[in-house]
Scaffold this active site. Structure first.
Site, mmCIF file in Angstrom:
data_model
loop_
_atom_site.group_PDB
_atom_site.id
_atom_site.type_symbol
_atom_site.label_atom_id
_atom_site.label_comp_id
_atom_site.label_asym_id
_atom_site.label_seq_id
_atom_site.Cartn_x
_atom_site.Cartn_y
_atom_site.Cartn_z
ATOM 1 N N HIS A 28 0.857 -1.183 0.000
ATOM 2 C CA HIS A 28 0.000 0.000 0.000
ATOM 3 C C HIS A 28 0.884 1.220 0.000
ATOM 4 O O HIS A 28 1.819 1.322 0.783
ATOM 5 C CB HIS A 28 -0.884 0.021 1.249
ATOM 6 C CG HIS A 28 -1.962 -1.003 1.209
ATOM 7 N ND1 HIS A 28 -3.029 -0.916 0.368
ATOM 8 C CD2 HIS A 28 -2.127 -2.145 1.922
ATOM 9 C CE1 HIS A 28 -3.822 -1.971 0.547
ATOM 10 N NE2 HIS A 28 -3.288 -2.731 1.482
ATOM 11 N N CYS A 34 -0.647 1.921 -5.043
ATOM 12 C CA CYS A 34 -1.399 3.114 -5.434
ATOM 13 C C CYS A 34 -0.418 4.269 -5.570
ATOM 14 O O CYS A 34 0.497 4.387 -4.765
ATOM 15 C CB CYS A 34 -2.430 3.480 -4.361
ATOM 16 S SG CYS A 34 -3.551 2.137 -4.003
#
Lengths: 393, 532
Positions: A164, A206
């Site tokens: 992440h 991301c």
């Protein structure tokens, strides 16, 4: 006149022939040089594969890393040259309905866990500090060889990170983060110490493109799964396992790599994930890289092809034939004299099986039990009064 | 009463002003420097100027050369000029933008009696034998024997120990100098780029492995201990100056090559062509266990006995012809040799067949590969010069000299770049801590580099090599010390986020009171002007 004329003509023909041959020789020489220039000058390959998230619902990050590990091993990089860091164990997770497997495709088509996975940094050992130590080589001297990145100035290194992330950082283990500046500084330290020849950095998080914005060392090519402000999406959930199995970008990379074999000539320009499959816009950075990406073979980073040379010379050694024969005889005699070896008795199995159960000695109740009962009795009598004593005793 | 009250408040106001000023003074004079001092990274002092001086170090190698003239080779009037010394310098460019100045200090002298005797003997071997004994040569020195053109030792041979025999018509100085130009570079020009050779290290691990993929058919026996004792150990002892070597061996069963060999019906044998060779090593490497052996660089030498179904197996070069040695090597890794079992041993025998490996043939190839891996290759000979082959140990002293020169220079270059890059890093990344022991390693490394350069300039090769190894070890220890990790990077917004809650509540009242005091004093200065 005619003679001189023909002579001069012959001379010009000869001159042109010579020039052409010289030109072709020069051209082939230039071609050779050009080919060498475009070919990478590496002699060995390393891979550092990092999964930074833990917890069961981040199954896909572990599956991402293991699928890249599998491809890289299949294309030839040996385990001794791969540093695999997994932040959590999905295969033996209590929530895994199919233990000892990690699937990348739904309906359990492909098990990327395999039979011989060698995880070098596992679970809580995957920290920012350990990752930077692996990259820069500043490792405490007691670290085993499999946990070190022993690259040199002729190594091509593949660094794959997943987890992440956000704008300028990547989250490690839900408790700390690595910023793009630290990563760029780590690569600069690697460059200063000539720990790589060329580096391919792939990140699947991301806003992954923010992680390669700050690189400033030469010979780095970077690929990211999404631009700043975009999210990288996961691919498909599996209803039996209950989580998303892979991320889209790495799913595409895995499918691409499954068709590559160690001798293929596909180059980096072919590794582009189409928007229909990836939804996010993959990014890349090649300005720090000296060669043109279309000349960079996939196997330059994902595979490991060694440079070999035929041995054409030998040296002359003198034969000591007498000594050879006598030692041969000695060894033969030794073999005959030795008795067959057998295992020593390690466990007295017979005794264990036929043993009677031992009577356990009685111990008075411990302090805790006594204290607990004293407390209960005291509370009872305090509440209900001492007059109840006569009904008990 | 009002006046007393006013005087009291005036006193309080004055006291308040003094208190505010005092607070501000303490905060600025004591607090700020204290905060600055306690938050800076600790850096022990480093010799930055010396490190930058190392970059510009001009390396000079000195080679003491002795030229010995026999009686017949020099005419009488030239003989009277002996002995004398001539110095000849030459620049040789290397990698890392370093250039070396080679200084050949040639001492010309007449031959001594025993040398005359030796050089007038019939064959080169006898001459070699006689010249070898009395002389003890320091490493890095060279002796040239000039013999007359009528001598029986022609055609010229260049004997194995650090000496050369040369015959030229009349060795006037000019002619000898001209021949120096192309003879002595033999000893300095590296044949291959240094980076493809085995990396320089304090020690090396050499592993001999026997791969037997078909134990049902071949019962292979190799006397590796004897071979190591007889052939490998003397070679490693001769190479001992270049590092510590440790040797081990193993036998692997059912270990296949990763490539399927092709069948060649013309010779009814199997072959591996050159393009499939790079794919052979990787599947095998994971089974060798070389990563568990040691932290030193490992060189693997594999002997592969092909299985019965794929016998005999030959390696083809790019022209399609089988290679004589049936072996190939990979730089920085090691070598592989394919040992075909003689078809005669299969006759009238029950499987498994006992195979005795001919260790001499195998060791000849392995030692040749070891020489190539270390960069000891046959140099390109200028015309009119012949080299006799290596001695029984497999290594000639001048080859060792050449290796040590190349390694010393490479060590110095590596140590210099490490120290320079450390200095640059410290300038670029401001958060790296330098402890005292790291600083002492840096000082040691700088001193060792300078000492090694001095020793090279005075021609002592052995001590120069040892000093250069020390320099590399110390500089690597300093650069790779685990405490140098720069985990102290904070982005600017994080720094503000940390300091604002601490300093702002304290700073705002102080600043506001200072401003108020300043405004009031300015007002009180202006007031007397107005009334006046």
């Amino acid at each position: 006149m005619a003679v001189t004329d023909s002579l001069s003509r012959a001379a010009t023909v000869l001159a042109t022939v010579l020039l052409l041959s010289f030109g072709s020789v020069a051209a082939s020489h230039i071609e050779d040089q050009a080919e060498q220039f475009f070919r990478s000058g590496h002699t060995n390959n390393w891979a550092v594969l990092v999964c930074t998230s833990r917890f069961w619902f981040n199954y896909r990050h572990v599956a991402n890393t293991l699928s890249v590990y599998r491809s890289v091993k299949r294309l030839g990089i040996p385990d001794s040259h791969i540093v695999l860091m997994l932040a959590d164990d999905m295969a033996c997770n209590p929530r895994n309905p199919k233990p000892a497997t990690v699937f990348s495709h739904k309906n359990m088509e492909l098990n990327v866990y395999g039979d011989d996975v060698e995880v070098d940094y596992r679970s809580y050992e995957v920290t920012v500090e350990n990752f930077l130590r692996v990259l820069t080589g500043r490792i405490p001297p007691s670290t085993p060889r499999s946990k070190r990145l022993l690259s040199d100035d002729r190594s091509n290194i593949l660094i794959y990170m997943t987890g992440h992330g956000g704008n300028g950082f990547l989250k490690f283990q839900d408790s700390e983060e690595i910023t793009n500046i630290e990563l760029a500084d780590a690569f600069e330290q690697m460059w200063q110490k000539r720990r790589y020849n060329e580096l391919l950095f792939i990140i699947d998080t991301c806003q992954g493109a923010s992680m390669y914005e700050r690189f400033y060392s030469p010979n780095i090519m970077a690929l990211a799964s999404s631009q700043v402000g975009e999210d990288s999406l996961s691919h498909q959930p599996d209803p039996a396992i209950g989580v998303h199995l892979m991320d889209r970008y790495t799913f595409y990379v895995l499918e691409f790599l499954e068709e590559i074999n160690p001798a293929s000539q596909t180059n980096m320009n072919d590794l582009v994930c189409p928007k229909s499959l990836c939804v996010s816009t993959p990014g890349h950075r090649t300005d720090l890289f000296q060669r043109d990406p279309k000349n960079v073979l996939i196997t330059d980073f994902f595979g490991s092809v060694r440079k070999v040379e035929i041995t054409t010379e030998t040296i002359k050694l003198q034969q000591d034939s007498e000594i050879m024969e006598s030692s041969y005889k000695e060894d033969q005699m030794d073999e005959k004299l030795m008795e067959p070896l057998k295992y020593a008795e390690q466990l007295p199995v017979a005794q264990i099986i036929h043993q009677k159960p031992k009577l356990k000695d009685w111990h008075p109740p411990g302090g805790f039990i006594l204290g607990l009962w004293a407390l209960i009795i005291m509370v009872f009598f305090k509440t209900y009064g001492i007059k109840h004593m006569k009904f008990i005793f | 009463m009002a006046a007393a009250g006013a005087a009291a408040t005036h006193l309080e106001v004055a006291r308040g002003k003094r208190a505010a000023l005092f607070f501000a003074a303490v905060a600025i004079v004591l607090g700020l420097p204290l905060w600055w001092k306690t938050t800076e990274t600790y850096r022990a002092s480093l010799p930055y100027s010396q490190i930058s001086g190392l970059n510009a170090l001009q390396l000079r190698l000195m080679v003491p050369v002795t030229v010995v003239f026999t009686r017949e080779s020099v005419p009488l009037d030239d003989q009277e000029k002996l002995p004398f010394t001539v110095v000849h310098e030459r620049e040789i460019p290397l990698k890392y933008k370093m250039k070396i100045k080679c200084r050949f200090q040639k001492a010309y002298r007449r031959a001594l009696d025993h040398e005359e005797e030796a050089l007038s003997s019939g064959s080169v071997q006898e001459a070699e034998a006689m010249l070898d004994e009395p002389q003890e040569q320091a490493e890095g020195s060279l002796t040239v024997y000039v013999i007359s053109e009528h001598s029986s030792l022609l055609p010229q041979f260049c004997p194995p120990f650090g000496s050369m025999m040369e015959s030229s018509p009349i060795p006037e100085e000019k002619q000898v100098q001209l021949s120096w130009e192309y003879r002595l570079p033999l000893f300095f020009d590296p044949q291959e780029p240094l980076t493809s050779l085995t990396p320089v290290s304090v020690g090396y691990e050499i592993t001999f492995s026997l791969l037997n993929p078909d134990p049902k058919s071949h019962d292979v026996y190799w006397d590796i201990e004897g071979a190591v004792r007889r052939y490998v150990q003397p070679f490693l002892n001769a190479l001992g100056a270049a590092g510590n070597f440790s040797v081990d061996s193993q036998i692997l069963y059912y270990a296949m090559l990763g490539v399927n060999p092709r069948f060649d019906s013309a010779s009814s044998s199997y072959y591996l062509d050159m393009h499939s060779l790079p794919h052979v090593i990787n599947p095998v490497e994971s089974r060798l266990g070389s990563s568990a052996a040691s932290l030193y660089p490992v060189l693997n030498f594999l002997l592969y006995v092909p299985e019965l179904a794929h016998s005999p197996l030959y390696i083809q070069d790019k022209d399609g012809a089988p290679v004589a040695t049936n072996a190939f090597h990979s730089p920085r890794w090691g070598g592989i040799m394919v040992y075909n079992v003689d078809s005669k041993t299969y006759n009238a025998s029950v499987l498994p067949v006992r195979v005795e490996v001919d260790m001499v043939r195998v060791m000849e190839v392995f030692l040749a590969q070891l020489r190539l891996l270390f960069g000891i290759a046959q140099p390109q000979l200028p015309p009119k010069c012949l080299l006799s082959g290596p001695t029984s140990e497999g290594l000639m002293t001048w080859e060792l000299d050449r290796l040590l020169w190349a390694r010393s220079v490479e060590n110095l270059a590596t140590a210099t770049t490490t120290l320079t890059s450390l200095a640059q890093l410290l300038g670029k990344i401001s958060n790296i801590v330098i402890k005292d022991d790291v600083a002492s390693e840096v000082y040691k490394a700088v001193a060792a580099v300078q000492k090694s350069a001095e020793e090279l300039a005075s021609g002592h090769l052995a001590s120069a090599f040892v000093a250069s190894q020390e320099a590399v070890t110390s500089s690597e220890l300093a650069f790779f010390d685990p405490s140098l990790l720069h985990l102290l990077y904070f982005p600017d917004d994080q720094k503000f986020a940390i300091y604002i809650p601490l300093f702002l509540p304290m700073a705002v009242p102080i600043l506001l009171s200072l401003v108020k005091i300043f405004l009031e004093t300015r007002k009180s200065w202006r007031k007397p002007e107005k009334t006046d």
